[in-house]
Design a protein around this motif. Sequence first.
Motif, short mmCIF file in Angstrom:
data_model
loop_
_atom_site.label_atom_id
_atom_site.label_comp_id
_atom_site.label_asym_id
_atom_site.label_seq_id
_atom_site.Cartn_x
_atom_site.Cartn_y
_atom_site.Cartn_z
N PHE A 174 54.24 22.24 50.61
CA PHE A 174 55.03 23.11 49.74
C PHE A 174 54.29 23.45 48.46
O PHE A 174 54.36 24.59 47.99
N VAL A 175 53.57 22.51 47.92
CA VAL A 175 52.88 22.73 46.64
C VAL A 175 51.79 23.78 46.75
O VAL A 175 51.69 24.70 45.94
N ASN A 176 50.94 23.68 47.79
CA ASN A 176 49.78 24.55 47.88
C ASN A 176 50.13 26.02 48.10
O ASN A 176 49.39 26.91 47.71
N VAL A 177 51.28 26.26 48.74
CA VAL A 177 51.70 27.65 48.94
C VAL A 177 51.81 28.37 47.61
O VAL A 177 51.44 29.54 47.49
N PHE A 178 52.28 27.67 46.58
CA PHE A 178 52.42 28.29 45.26
C PHE A 178 51.16 28.08 44.42
O PHE A 178 50.68 29.01 43.76
N LYS A 179 50.60 26.88 44.49
CA LYS A 179 49.46 26.53 43.64
C LYS A 179 48.25 27.40 43.92
O LYS A 179 47.51 27.79 43.01
N ASN A 180 48.00 27.71 45.18
CA ASN A 180 46.81 28.48 45.57
C ASN A 180 47.04 29.98 45.60
O ASN A 180 46.15 30.74 45.97
N ASN A 181 48.26 30.38 45.23
CA ASN A 181 48.57 31.81 45.30
C ASN A 181 49.35 32.23 44.06
O ASN A 181 50.46 32.75 44.14
N GLU A 182 48.71 31.97 42.92
CA GLU A 182 49.39 32.21 41.65
C GLU A 182 49.84 33.66 41.51
O GLU A 182 50.96 33.94 41.10
N LYS A 183 48.99 34.59 41.87
CA LYS A 183 49.35 36.00 41.73
C LYS A 183 50.52 36.34 42.64
O LYS A 183 51.42 37.11 42.27
N GLU A 184 50.52 35.75 43.84
CA GLU A 184 51.60 36.01 44.78
C GLU A 184 52.93 35.50 44.23
O GLU A 184 53.99 36.07 44.49
N ALA A 185 52.85 34.42 43.43
CA ALA A 185 54.07 33.84 42.86
C ALA A 185 54.75 34.80 41.89
O ALA A 185 55.96 34.73 41.69
N TYR A 186 53.96 35.71 41.30
CA TYR A 186 54.52 36.69 40.36
C TYR A 186 54.71 38.06 41.02
O TYR A 186 54.83 39.08 40.34
N LYS A 187 54.77 38.06 42.33
CA LYS A 187 54.84 39.31 43.08
C LYS A 187 56.04 40.16 42.69
O LYS A 187 55.98 41.40 42.68
N SER A 188 57.16 39.51 42.33
CA SER A 188 58.37 40.27 42.00
C SER A 188 58.21 41.12 40.75
O SER A 188 59.01 42.02 40.49
N PHE A 189 57.14 40.87 39.97
CA PHE A 189 56.89 41.68 38.78
C PHE A 189 56.26 43.04 39.10
O PHE A 189 56.23 43.92 38.24
N TYR A 190 55.78 43.18 40.34
CA TYR A 190 55.20 44.49 40.70
C TYR A 190 55.65 44.98 42.08
O TYR A 190 55.30 46.09 42.49
N ASN A 191 56.43 44.16 42.78
CA ASN A 191 56.87 44.55 44.11
C ASN A 191 58.36 44.24 44.28
O ASN A 191 58.75 43.08 44.34
N LYS A 192 59.17 45.32 44.32
CA LYS A 192 60.61 45.18 44.50
C LYS A 192 61.12 46.39 45.27
O LYS A 192 60.49 47.45 45.28
N PHE A 193 62.29 46.22 45.87
CA PHE A 193 62.95 47.33 46.56
C PHE A 193 62.02 47.95 47.62
O PHE A 193 62.03 49.15 47.84
N ASN A 194 61.16 47.09 48.20
CA ASN A 194 60.16 47.55 49.18
C ASN A 194 59.22 48.60 48.58
O ASN A 194 58.73 49.49 49.27
N THR A 195 59.01 48.47 47.28
CA THR A 195 58.16 49.42 46.56
C THR A 195 57.20 48.64 45.67
O THR A 195 57.58 47.65 45.04
N GLU A 196 55.96 49.11 45.57
CA GLU A 196 54.98 48.50 44.68
C GLU A 196 54.78 49.39 43.47
O GLU A 196 54.59 50.61 43.59
N SER A 197 54.85 48.78 42.27
CA SER A 197 54.66 49.52 41.03
C SER A 197 53.64 48.79 40.16
O SER A 197 53.96 47.83 39.46
N ARG A 198 52.37 49.24 40.23
CA ARG A 198 51.31 48.71 39.38
C ARG A 198 50.19 49.74 39.31
O ARG A 198 50.09 50.62 40.16
N SER A 199 49.39 49.59 38.26
CA SER A 199 48.30 50.56 38.10
C SER A 199 47.13 49.90 37.39
O SER A 199 47.31 48.93 36.63
N LYS A 200 45.94 50.41 37.63
CA LYS A 200 44.70 49.84 37.08
C LYS A 200 44.33 50.48 35.74
O LYS A 200 44.59 51.67 35.51
N ASN A 201 43.71 49.65 34.88
CA ASN A 201 43.12 50.12 33.63
C ASN A 201 44.08 50.97 32.80
O ASN A 201 43.81 52.11 32.43
N LYS A 202 45.23 50.37 32.49
CA LYS A 202 46.24 51.08 31.72
C LYS A 202 46.63 50.26 30.49
O LYS A 202 46.38 49.06 30.39
#
Length: 608
Positions: A174-202
């Motif tokens: 259980f620990v490694n799923v989160f520990k080794n995938n830190e960015k994935e743990a914050y996925k809800s900050f850029y992926n919701k409603f089956n939509t991805e909202s993020r952009s580079k160099n902004k």
Amino acid sequence: MIEGVYRIGKVLPEKDFLEEFIDNPGDNIKNVFKIVIDINDKNSPKYKGIKYEEYDSSKKLKYFYKRGSANGPDKTPTSKITQIEKTFNNKIKNVFDKYLKGNEQFLSNDEKIFISNLHNLISKEYDNIQNDLKDFAKTNGFLRNDNEFYEPSIITFVFKENGTEYYIGDSDLFVNVFKNNEKEAYKSFYNKFNTESRSKNKYCYICEKEANEVWGFVNTYNFYTADKESYVAGGFKQEFMWKNYPVCSECAKVLERGKKYINENLSYKFCGFNYLLVPELLINNEDLLRQLLNTLIKYKDFSLSETKSTLIEKVEERTLRVLSRVNNQINFNFLFYEKSNSAFKILLYLREIAPTRLKFLIDSKDAVDNTERKFKIFQEIKTKKDTINFNFSFTFIRDFFPNSKRDGKFDNYFLSILNNIFIGKSISLDFLVHRFMEKIRSEFLNDNWIEPWILKSYKILIYLEEIKLLDRRRNKMKNYQNNYEEFFKENPIFDDETKKALFLEGVLAQKLLNIQYQERNATPFRSRLNGLKIDEKVAKRLLPEIINKLEEYNKNYYKELEERIGEYLLNSDFKKYSIDEMSYYFTLGMVLAKYFKFDKEEKEEKEV
């Protein structure tokens, strides 16, 4: 407020990712119920029963609780539990299946098989586990009834292997799923409603710097929502939410750190509502902010140690007193909210309230409570069960604007009044007395004691007068040079003849009721009071009726009072007042009648 959350996140020491990411189930959690699984043979795990321990906040990373959806499993196999059947159905039944499906990409084949075996075991032993928990909890006095716990608790799994027990947080599965995938743990900050909202160099709105990547769904405390078109710049295209509110990954983590700290340490109650307190500095000063946070933590620890129910309201209002003494370089945001499952709804947001405003409100409370009065109308009342204190409290307002099956739901009205008090906006007397009389009439018609209700309502009006927010008709006080004008001078709300006439008629009516009770052990004249709906017609009818009754009992000790009432009535203008306001002054007179004594009045007269 977002800046305040960010500043708090910045001054906090950055912790290990998991320490920040894993949730604290809550300061009020008391008990931990453990479902024991023997995993010596991972191909055939076995259910071994229920164990118990007291909740230990230092074991946060062992319990490994991460909140999930409201009506589905949490993200880890640890959940809060209040009702056994509901929690088992929503959280426990499919927790391993949900975990497997949500994290397949991070698990080895052996791990997937093991988790699948755990799911099959829970399905097979589902009824046994649930019944064992009920039996254990009932036998040991944890249950209010067959299904509901007395105290907030959590339920988790422990795994037994080679004689050793392991918590969820002890297992790499259980620990490694989160520990080794830190960015994935914050996925809800850029992926919701089956939509991805993020952009580079902004540009990042929070730190005001260009970032490698910004995210579009960083929604701290639901100040905006991406599921409503009006919130999305350029039309209803959720993928472009990053244009509305671009937040870089580092600032998102700082905001989350600040939010978690506020939720765990700056969460308070006020008159039955939950609120979050977010301090915001006028000038960035990290040392001052740290000092303030330490002060608030120490104060909250002190407050929580006072567990007697009689101290609850004092603790709530002492919080405001503490805040009123804070450095004026700091303002406070008060976020009143309600939480239903995982939905967070803002009920009232009080922005940038200065310590000077809080000091004014607290000093005004002290002024109305400590004013020396000749007529000591706010003395404590001792009952068989309790002592009723009439020092002003915001709970007085809440008592008239509750949320109850009996009286109705008045949350919005109460919060509106609270808002006006904090920001300095006037409050209508007509609005208040309408609600006061609704409640007081209800109690009167049910033959209940109305004195505490009248005194609380009057203290509310006195307080609002003190802070100059009571919106009412104001008249030039005329002194009639009689025995009652001293009382009216001490209570300047009685600033014209109509109010004085109604009040004194209420006094006279109560004197008659007292005599009736003494003579007959009953008060038949109550039926003539029109259910405390006093208008001009009723007021003019009552005076001769009361006089006649007093004469019948041969106990009319109040002729001078009757003359004064008649004098005030002749100069009254009833058209200016609503029935509720007229009724209020009359009823206030009834309750305060005991403070008016008369020479020939019998000493043995009993109050009713």
